[in-house]
Every structure is written in C-alpha cells, then in structure tokens.
Motif scaffolding. Sequence first.
Motif, PDB file in Angstrom:
ATOM      1  N   ARG A   1      86.789  32.502  32.198  1.00 29.31           N
ATOM      2  CA  ARG A   1      86.303  32.330  33.566  1.00 29.31           C
ATOM      3  C   ARG A   1      85.184  31.291  33.634  1.00 29.31           C
ATOM      4  N   LYS A   2      84.373  31.201  32.584  1.00 30.24           N
ATOM      5  CA  LYS A   2      83.252  30.267  32.601  1.00 30.24           C
ATOM      6  C   LYS A   2      83.663  28.847  32.211  1.00 30.24           C
ATOM      7  N   PHE A   3      84.524  28.720  31.184  1.00 33.97           N
ATOM      8  CA  PHE A   3      84.827  27.388  30.649  1.00 33.97           C
ATOM      9  C   PHE A   3      86.224  26.886  31.005  1.00 33.97           C
TER      10      PHE A   3
ATOM     11  N   VAL B   1      88.809  26.255  26.409  1.00 36.28           N
ATOM     12  CA  VAL B   1      89.757  26.770  25.424  1.00 36.28           C
ATOM     13  C   VAL B   1      90.206  25.654  24.487  1.00 36.28           C
ATOM     14  N   GLU B   2      90.432  24.459  25.045  1.00 32.48           N
ATOM     15  CA  GLU B   2      90.909  23.336  24.226  1.00 32.48           C
ATOM     16  C   GLU B   2      89.819  22.781  23.314  1.00 32.48           C
ATOM     17  N   SER B   3      88.579  22.748  23.803  1.00 30.84           N
ATOM     18  CA  SER B   3      87.495  22.159  23.005  1.00 30.84           C
ATOM     19  C   SER B   3      86.818  23.172  22.083  1.00 30.84           C
ATOM     20  N   GLY B   4      86.977  24.452  22.391  1.00 26.32           N
ATOM     21  CA  GLY B   4      86.290  25.477  21.614  1.00 26.32           C
ATOM     22  C   GLY B   4      87.227  26.278  20.726  1.00 26.32           C
ATOM     23  N   GLY B   5      86.795  27.458  20.381  1.00 21.33           N
ATOM     24  CA  GLY B   5      87.626  28.295  19.514  1.00 21.33           C
ATOM     25  C   GLY B   5      86.932  29.593  19.166  1.00 21.33           C
ATOM     26  N   VAL B   6      87.569  30.328  18.283  1.00 21.17           N
ATOM     27  CA  VAL B   6      87.041  31.615  17.813  1.00 21.17           C
ATOM     28  C   VAL B   6      86.787  31.507  16.318  1.00 21.17           C
ATOM     29  N   LEU B   7      85.582  31.847  15.913  1.00 16.08           N
ATOM     30  CA  LEU B   7      85.239  31.877  14.496  1.00 16.08           C
ATOM     31  C   LEU B   7      85.282  33.326  14.021  1.00 16.08           C
ATOM     32  N   PRO B   8      86.346  33.715  13.316  1.00 17.94           N
ATOM     33  CA  PRO B   8      86.382  35.073  12.758  1.00 17.94           C
ATOM     34  C   PRO B   8      85.686  35.071  11.401  1.00 17.94           C
ATOM     35  N   GLY B   9      85.097  36.176  11.050  1.00 13.85           N
ATOM     36  CA  GLY B   9      84.426  36.259   9.757  1.00 13.85           C
ATOM     37  C   GLY B   9      84.414  37.675   9.228  1.00 13.85           C
TER      38      GLY B   9
ATOM     39  N   ARG C   1      85.394  45.093  23.845  1.00 13.35           N
ATOM     40  CA  ARG C   1      84.396  44.028  23.944  1.00 13.35           C
ATOM     41  C   ARG C   1      85.017  42.654  23.677  1.00 13.35           C
ATOM     42  N   LEU C   2      85.923  42.570  22.702  1.00 18.40           N
ATOM     43  CA  LEU C   2      86.611  41.306  22.442  1.00 18.40           C
ATOM     44  C   LEU C   2      87.415  40.876  23.664  1.00 18.40           C
ATOM     45  N   ASP C   3      88.142  41.793  24.254  1.00 18.59           N
ATOM     46  CA  ASP C   3      88.922  41.490  25.452  1.00 18.59           C
ATOM     47  C   ASP C   3      88.011  41.004  26.583  1.00 18.59           C
ATOM     48  N   ARG C   4      86.893  41.658  26.775  1.00 18.58           N
ATOM     49  CA  ARG C   4      85.962  41.265  27.834  1.00 18.58           C
ATOM     50  C   ARG C   4      85.354  39.895  27.558  1.00 18.58           C
ATOM     51  N   HIS C   5      84.994  39.634  26.293  1.00 15.85           N
ATOM     52  CA  HIS C   5      84.417  38.336  25.942  1.00 15.85           C
ATOM     53  C   HIS C   5      85.410  37.201  26.177  1.00 15.85           C
ATOM     54  N   LEU C   6      86.677  37.426  25.825  1.00 12.97           N
ATOM     55  CA  LEU C   6      87.695  36.396  26.041  1.00 12.97           C
ATOM     56  C   LEU C   6      87.871  36.099  27.537  1.00 12.97           C
ATOM     57  N   HIS C   7      87.906  37.138  28.346  1.00 16.56           N
ATOM     58  CA  HIS C   7      88.046  36.941  29.791  1.00 16.56           C
ATOM     59  C   HIS C   7      86.835  36.217  30.374  1.00 16.56           C
ATOM     60  N   ARG C   8      85.648  36.601  29.960  1.00 20.81           N
ATOM     61  CA  ARG C   8      84.436  35.958  30.475  1.00 20.81           C
ATOM     62  C   ARG C   8      84.355  34.506  30.032  1.00 20.81           C
ATOM     63  N   PHE C   9      84.745  34.240  28.791  1.00 14.61           N
ATOM     64  CA  PHE C   9      84.737  32.863  28.291  1.00 14.61           C
ATOM     65  C   PHE C   9      85.689  31.999  29.112  1.00 14.61           C
TER      66      PHE C   9
ATOM     67  N   PHE D   1      83.445  40.269  11.952  1.00 14.27           N
ATOM     68  CA  PHE D   1      82.815  39.802  13.176  1.00 14.27           C
ATOM     69  C   PHE D   1      83.580  38.606  13.744  1.00 14.27           C
ATOM     70  N   TYR D   2      83.276  38.260  14.992  1.00  7.52           N
ATOM     71  CA  TYR D   2      83.862  37.085  15.627  1.00  7.52           C
ATOM     72  C   TYR D   2      82.807  36.408  16.497  1.00  7.52           C
ATOM     73  N   ILE D   3      82.952  35.089  16.660  1.00  8.35           N
ATOM     74  CA  ILE D   3      82.092  34.298  17.547  1.00  8.35           C
ATOM     75  C   ILE D   3      82.995  33.389  18.359  1.00  8.35           C
ATOM     76  N   ILE D   4      82.853  33.412  19.669  1.00  9.83           N
ATOM     77  CA  ILE D   4      83.633  32.554  20.567  1.00  9.83           C
ATOM     78  C   ILE D   4      82.690  31.512  21.155  1.00  9.83           C
ATOM     79  N   HIS D   5      83.087  30.234  21.062  1.00  7.88           N
ATOM     80  CA  HIS D   5      82.204  29.157  21.551  1.00  7.88           C
ATOM     81  C   HIS D   5      83.056  28.007  22.067  1.00  7.88           C
ATOM     82  N   SER D   6      82.481  27.206  22.945  1.00  9.63           N
ATOM     83  CA  SER D   6      83.222  26.103  23.573  1.00  9.63           C
ATOM     84  C   SER D   6      83.196  24.817  22.762  1.00  9.63           C
ATOM     85  N   ASP D   7      82.597  24.840  21.558  1.00  8.76           N
ATOM     86  CA  ASP D   7      82.472  23.628  20.738  1.00  8.76           C
ATOM     87  C   ASP D   7      82.905  23.954  19.305  1.00  8.76           C
TER      88      ASP D   7
END
Length: 280
Positions: free
Chosen positions: A156-158, A163-171, A146-154, A252-258
Amino acid sequence: MNSAERREARYQRRKAARMKKKAAALREYGDFETVFSFERLYESYRASVRGVGWKASTQRYKAASLANVTKTHEELIAGRYRSKGFYEFDIVERGKPRHIRSVHISERVVQRCLCDNILVPVFSHSFVFDNAASLKGKGVDFAMDRLDRHLHRFYRKFGVEGVESGGVLPGGFSDFFNSAPHSIIYREAERRIHDDDVRRIACQFMEDFGDVGFGLGSQVSQIDALMVASPLDHFIKEQLHIKYYGRYMDDFYIIHSDKAFLKELRREIEAGLAAIGLRV
C-alpha cells in the motif's frame, strides 16, 4: 555550589532513583523465598504435568506430588537443590535433525516456577512487539499474521515500484541453540534480576548446558534464547527504524524498498552477530 558539587548531587539523585526502582522491582517479583514459595511450586507442578500425564516419569511424580514438591521446596530454601541431568534423544522437526536434552519432571517444576514468576515477565518486558516468541499471545500463527500485515502495508505504501526495486531479506541463525553465547544472559540477568539467589539459579540452569549454547527441552533455555537475539530486534527497529521486520525464534525477515540496502544490511548483521559468536 560549584560544578563538581552539582555533578555529585546529580549522581546521587540518579543513584537514589535507581535504588528506588530496584526496590520496587523486588517488591513486585519478590525475593528468592517468594519466587520459590511452596504455593508457587505446587502451582508450577500442576502446570508442568498438564497434558503429559501419560508419561511414566510424570505418573511416578504425581503419585507422591506433595512429598516431591515439599522436598524440592526444602532443597531450594536450604541451597541444596541440584539438577538431576537430562534425558537425551534426537528428533527431526520440519526436516531439521535436533538433539533434545529434556530435564527431569522435578526440574521442570522448578524451571516453570522460575520462568512464570520472574524470568518471563522480566525478560519479555524488553522484547519488541514483532518478536513472535512462543509466549502467551504469540507463536507461529502470530508470526504469519504479522508477515501478512507487513506485506500488505508495504504494498500500500510503495506499490508496484516498491515491489520491483525492493525485496525481502530472510535470515536465520546457524546452529543457534548450540552456539548461542551466555554473555548476554549474564548481562541482562544482572540488570533485571535483583535478587542474588534468583539470579544465581537462573544462570545455573543455563550453565548446565555448557559454556555456550542452550538445550532444547528446557523452559529456561527457551526464554534465554529469546533474550540472546533481542538486541538484533532493537537494532533493526530502533536504530534503523525498519517497520517491516519480524522474528520467530531463530528465523527473521526484513522487507525494504531498496535491494542494495538489504544486501548491505545483511553484511552488517553478519558482522554484528559474528562479534558475539552467532552466525546467519
């Protein structure tokens, strides 16, 4: 019919619908005697000893399996069943020291029966898809996929800009199993388990570990721990509408463009979890 009477009629219809739903749930999962029937206990015994037949305690239990299962069944039906305590020891898992409180083989049979026949189907029904809990069809491999799929989808969309403006929030939750509150389990058990005796024994297995926290080495603790963190999943998925999120147990992790959004979200998550006694 005046407005007060219409409100009362609507209330009675909703009440009747809830009672109908509750009766349907009782028929689907059964009452205490159905959940802990001899047949189901024996199936749980067979599942509990699979892969651990080399243990001396398991061999002793297997040597008189029919008598042991019969005794447990009689104690449960008569309301005399009590926990035999724990086997306690320490291990180091992925660099983390963990204190294990493992239950006796006879209690593993009861917990397996409880989990397989009501706790897992009832609780897991409310889990989000990206809760990669160690249930059937889930686990570490599922979480990594699921992490691999989320990274690829992110990407493709952004694209590169995202990638430069966003990041991954691990927790991850701090000291999760020792500090997890029981209040969420009491609330969800009241909502989802409609037989009083089944709910009582389910909560008793949790209370055996103290006023807070769960014990590593208990199957009931595993499913309870998944339910405790489930409100976070629903908050992120349903209220914030974040697609690129996943959780495995207490990580958990959260991937976002901001990036700014992620920093603010971390503070919000910390405050929300602190309110129920958890820390990130």
